[in-house]
Motif scaffolding. Structure first.
Motif, short mmCIF file in Angstrom:
data_model
loop_
_atom_site.label_atom_id
_atom_site.label_comp_id
_atom_site.label_asym_id
_atom_site.label_seq_id
_atom_site.Cartn_x
_atom_site.Cartn_y
_atom_site.Cartn_z
N VAL A 355 78.30 68.98 -8.34
CA VAL A 355 78.80 69.69 -9.48
C VAL A 355 79.44 68.59 -10.44
O VAL A 355 80.07 67.82 -10.03
CB VAL A 355 79.68 70.90 -9.14
CG1 VAL A 355 79.92 71.71 -10.54
CG2 VAL A 355 79.07 71.79 -8.18
N LEU A 356 79.00 68.74 -11.82
CA LEU A 356 79.57 68.35 -12.89
C LEU A 356 80.19 69.23 -13.69
O LEU A 356 79.40 70.05 -14.34
CB LEU A 356 78.60 67.56 -13.54
CG LEU A 356 78.89 66.86 -14.97
CD1 LEU A 356 80.15 65.71 -14.78
CD2 LEU A 356 77.87 65.90 -15.74
N ILE A 357 81.36 69.04 -14.01
CA ILE A 357 82.28 69.89 -14.82
C ILE A 357 82.78 69.01 -15.95
O ILE A 357 83.41 68.06 -15.83
CB ILE A 357 83.57 70.53 -14.14
CG1 ILE A 357 83.22 71.30 -13.00
CG2 ILE A 357 84.48 71.21 -15.44
CD1 ILE A 357 84.25 71.97 -12.32
N GLU A 358 82.43 69.30 -17.23
CA GLU A 358 82.71 68.98 -18.31
C GLU A 358 83.92 69.76 -19.00
O GLU A 358 83.52 70.53 -19.60
CB GLU A 358 81.93 68.22 -19.65
CG GLU A 358 82.52 67.76 -20.60
CD GLU A 358 81.43 67.53 -21.80
OE1 GLU A 358 81.45 66.49 -22.40
OE2 GLU A 358 80.36 67.96 -21.63
N ALA A 359 85.30 69.20 -19.18
CA ALA A 359 86.30 70.00 -19.67
C ALA A 359 86.81 69.41 -20.81
O ALA A 359 86.93 68.38 -21.16
CB ALA A 359 87.53 70.06 -18.66
N MET A 360 86.33 70.41 -21.88
CA MET A 360 86.58 69.79 -23.31
C MET A 360 88.13 70.18 -23.73
O MET A 360 88.64 71.34 -23.68
CB MET A 360 85.81 70.75 -24.39
CG MET A 360 84.29 70.84 -23.80
SD MET A 360 83.67 69.14 -23.55
CE MET A 360 83.59 68.59 -25.15
N THR A 361 88.87 68.97 -24.02
CA THR A 361 90.21 69.24 -24.27
C THR A 361 90.63 68.27 -25.39
O THR A 361 89.67 67.62 -26.38
CB THR A 361 91.02 69.05 -23.08
OG1 THR A 361 92.36 69.04 -23.44
CG2 THR A 361 90.83 67.58 -22.48
N TYR A 362 92.03 67.98 -25.60
CA TYR A 362 92.24 66.92 -26.69
C TYR A 362 93.45 66.37 -26.18
O TYR A 362 94.35 66.58 -25.56
CB TYR A 362 92.67 67.60 -27.95
CG TYR A 362 92.96 66.68 -29.08
CD1 TYR A 362 91.85 66.04 -29.65
CD2 TYR A 362 94.33 66.43 -29.44
CE1 TYR A 362 92.22 65.23 -31.01
CE2 TYR A 362 94.38 65.42 -30.62
CZ TYR A 362 93.37 65.04 -31.25
OH TYR A 362 93.40 64.21 -32.35
N ARG A 363 93.36 64.88 -26.11
CA ARG A 363 94.60 64.16 -26.23
C ARG A 363 95.65 63.97 -27.12
O ARG A 363 95.41 63.26 -27.98
CB ARG A 363 94.28 62.43 -25.73
CG ARG A 363 95.21 61.71 -25.07
CD ARG A 363 94.66 60.19 -25.10
NE ARG A 363 94.95 59.64 -26.40
CZ ARG A 363 94.29 58.49 -27.01
NH1 ARG A 363 93.14 58.21 -26.33
NH2 ARG A 363 94.50 58.37 -28.12
N LEU A 364 96.78 64.89 -27.02
CA LEU A 364 97.79 64.95 -27.81
C LEU A 364 98.59 63.48 -27.92
O LEU A 364 99.11 63.06 -29.19
CB LEU A 364 98.70 66.02 -27.71
CG LEU A 364 97.94 67.29 -27.87
CD1 LEU A 364 99.02 68.41 -27.47
CD2 LEU A 364 97.82 67.58 -29.37
N GLY A 388 97.83 74.59 -32.43
CA GLY A 388 96.95 75.72 -32.22
C GLY A 388 96.08 76.06 -31.29
O GLY A 388 95.66 77.09 -31.15
N ASP A 389 96.30 75.09 -30.28
CA ASP A 389 95.29 75.43 -28.91
C ASP A 389 95.99 74.69 -27.93
O ASP A 389 94.99 73.89 -27.05
CB ASP A 389 93.73 74.68 -29.08
CG ASP A 389 92.71 75.57 -28.36
OD1 ASP A 389 93.31 76.67 -27.82
OD2 ASP A 389 91.88 74.93 -27.87
N HIS A 390 97.09 74.81 -27.69
CA HIS A 390 97.66 73.80 -26.62
C HIS A 390 97.57 74.85 -25.25
O HIS A 390 98.02 75.92 -25.45
CB HIS A 390 99.28 73.88 -26.84
CG HIS A 390 99.83 72.74 -26.17
ND1 HIS A 390 100.04 72.78 -24.76
CD2 HIS A 390 100.20 71.35 -26.33
CE1 HIS A 390 100.59 71.73 -24.36
NE2 HIS A 390 100.67 70.81 -25.42
#
Length: 478
Positions: A355-364, A388-390
């Motif tokens: 399985v491949l999971i791509e988790a979309m996030t942001y490096r703060l 806004g999206d932590h």
């Protein structure tokens, strides 16, 4: 038993017509001069041999000619092309057309809650109880507090290097909570929350960052390169993506064990996916049907390189189907989405479906203490994502709505964690480093002559110039 391959049809070397080898073998002959297969209409009289003996040799060599796709005589051009590895079929077409990835729909992002932590579809709620929910939140917040303390410590010159995990806590804890304790983890370097969820002691985090004699790696690794056999977490290594083919090898070993109940989860970043090791790992896992989860933390940047310059197609998830991987893209700031996806991925992996999971996030945070991200992204961009999206704030809103957490409890917990981290930090700072002879140990059962010679050269050097080195910070050599 099936043959490795099948010969179902031949094309005439001259007129290019297609003939069914088994049904129309008499229509084809071999040109004795060139060895080419031609039809009777294109054959040179007196210079041909029958195709039948040739087909017989092929049949004997391959044990049998399997009929994967039934072929009707003289109707081959209307048939689909032959079967691929996963029984997918590609049809012939007379339309000259290239696939334009920019016009293909992007893989959607799976989410469970909105930005306020409210469930969009209640059926997607994994049903965490109060105890588990609070444990999840405490793991994320403890990681966040420890990050801030150790980042400041590096800025003070008390440790050599550090990397924060701010903004990605949901990835770590959400995936770790969905795995089982016996599952093997290969990290890249920004997966501290996985170890924290598994109970890796705060003291060991500090020992490793200081590289003292109580560090499990005995001070041989740079800071944040954690590892623990007890917690099934393979020691992190600096070269990017080398962990990925290694992880596939471990997964293949698990597969070969009778009644296997373990999977491998290997973490990597969007930048790491550009390394050749990543693509080799994808292909090995798919062709060997390994029980593995590839978990990509797509946090927007590979150090200073934004994802817009990292790949031209549909992200990392877009690569999965081409390799034959079960693939999903999730909202990495939605802990519930990460948990659900990883939990289901584990079930697939246990049935030997990688399985491949791509988790979309942001490096703060900055990439590391060696990086200044303000040189390649704006402060406004970072503040927008942070406010806004932590992932911590989203999960906190869920806890507050349940009545399982209060602002008073938040303040008490933050003070408690800060005190524990600072206590462990101060204690580790006072512990001496391992004897300097330790740098020669841990690889060979019996130290080879070249290393013995180098060790002696070091001893001779320190005997003469030892006063110029902080030897008092090391334990005495054995």
């Amino acid at each position: 038993m099936s043959a490795p391959f099948s010969i179902q049809c031949f094309t005439c070397a001259k007129c290019k017509r297609l003939f069914n080898a088994s049904a129309e073998q008499n229509a084809m002959v071999i040109n004795n001069s060139t060895g080419a297969v031609v039809c009777q209409g294109c054959a040179e009289p007196g210079n041909t041999s029958s195709l039948a003996p040739y087909l017989q040799l092929i049949q004997e060599a391959t044990m049998a000619i399997p009929k994967h796709v039934p072929v009707k005589p003289r109707d081959l051009e209307a048939q689909a092309s032959q079967t691929t590895r996963q029984n997918q079929q590609a049809a012939f077409t007379e339309k000259l057309e290239f696939i334009d990835s920019s016009k293909s729909p992007a893989i959607p992002i799976y989410r469970v809650t909105d930005g306020l932590g409210k469930f969009i579809d209640p059926a997607q709620d994994p049903g965490f109880g109060k105890e588990k929910s609070i444990r999840i939140y405490e793991a994320m917040t403890q990681l966040n507090i420890m990050d801030r303390i150790l980042y400041d410590a590096q800025r003070q010159g008390r440790i050599a290097f550090y990397m924060t995990n701010s903004g990605e806590e949901g990835n770590h804890v959400g995936s770790a909570a969905a795995l089982e304790a016996q599952d093997l983890i290969y990290g890249q370097y920004r997966e501290v929350g996985v170890l924290m969820w598994r109970g890796f002691p705060l003291e060991q985090f500090m020992h490793q960052c200081y590289g003292n004699s109580k560090d499990l790696g005995k001070g041989k690794q740079m800071p944040i390169h954690y590892g623990s056999q007890e917690h099934n977490f393979v020691m992190i290594s600096s070269p990017l993506s080398t962990q990925m083919p290694q992880a596939v090898g471990s997964a293949y070993a698990f597969k070969r064990q009778p009644n296997n109940s373990r999977v491998v989860c290997v973490y990597f970043g969007d930048g790491g996916a550009s390394e050749g090791d990543a693509h080799a790992a994808f292909n090995f896992a798919a062709t060997l049907d390994c029980p593995i989860i590839f978990f990509c933390r797509n946090n927007g940047y590979a150090i200073s390189t934004p994802t817009t310059e990292q790949y031209g197609g549909d992200g990392i998830a877009g690569q999965g189907p081409g390799y034959g991987l079960h693939t999903i893209r999730v909202d990495g700031n939605d802990l519930f989405a990460v948990y659900n996806a990883t939990r289901h991925a584990r079930k697939l992996a246990l049935s030997n479906k990688p399985v491949l999971i791509e988790a979309m996030t942001y490096r703060l945070g900055h990439h590391s203490t060696s990086d200044d991200s303000t040189t390649y992204r704006s402060v406004d961009e970072v503040q927008k994502w942070g406010s806004g999206d932590h992932p911590i704030e989203r999960f906190k809103a869920y806890l507050m709505a349940k009545g399982w957490w209060t602002e008073q409890r938040e303040r008490e917990w933050a003070l408690q964690v800060r005190e524990r981290v600072l206590t462990a930090f101060a204690a580790s700072e006072k512990i001496q480093r391992a004897p300097y002879h330790e740098m020669f140990e841990g690889v060979y059962d019996k130290l080879p002559a070249p290393l013995r010679r180098q060790r002696q050269e070091l001893d001779d050097h320190l005997a003469e110039f030892g006063t110029h080195y902080p030897l008092d910070r090391h334990l005495k050599k054995n």
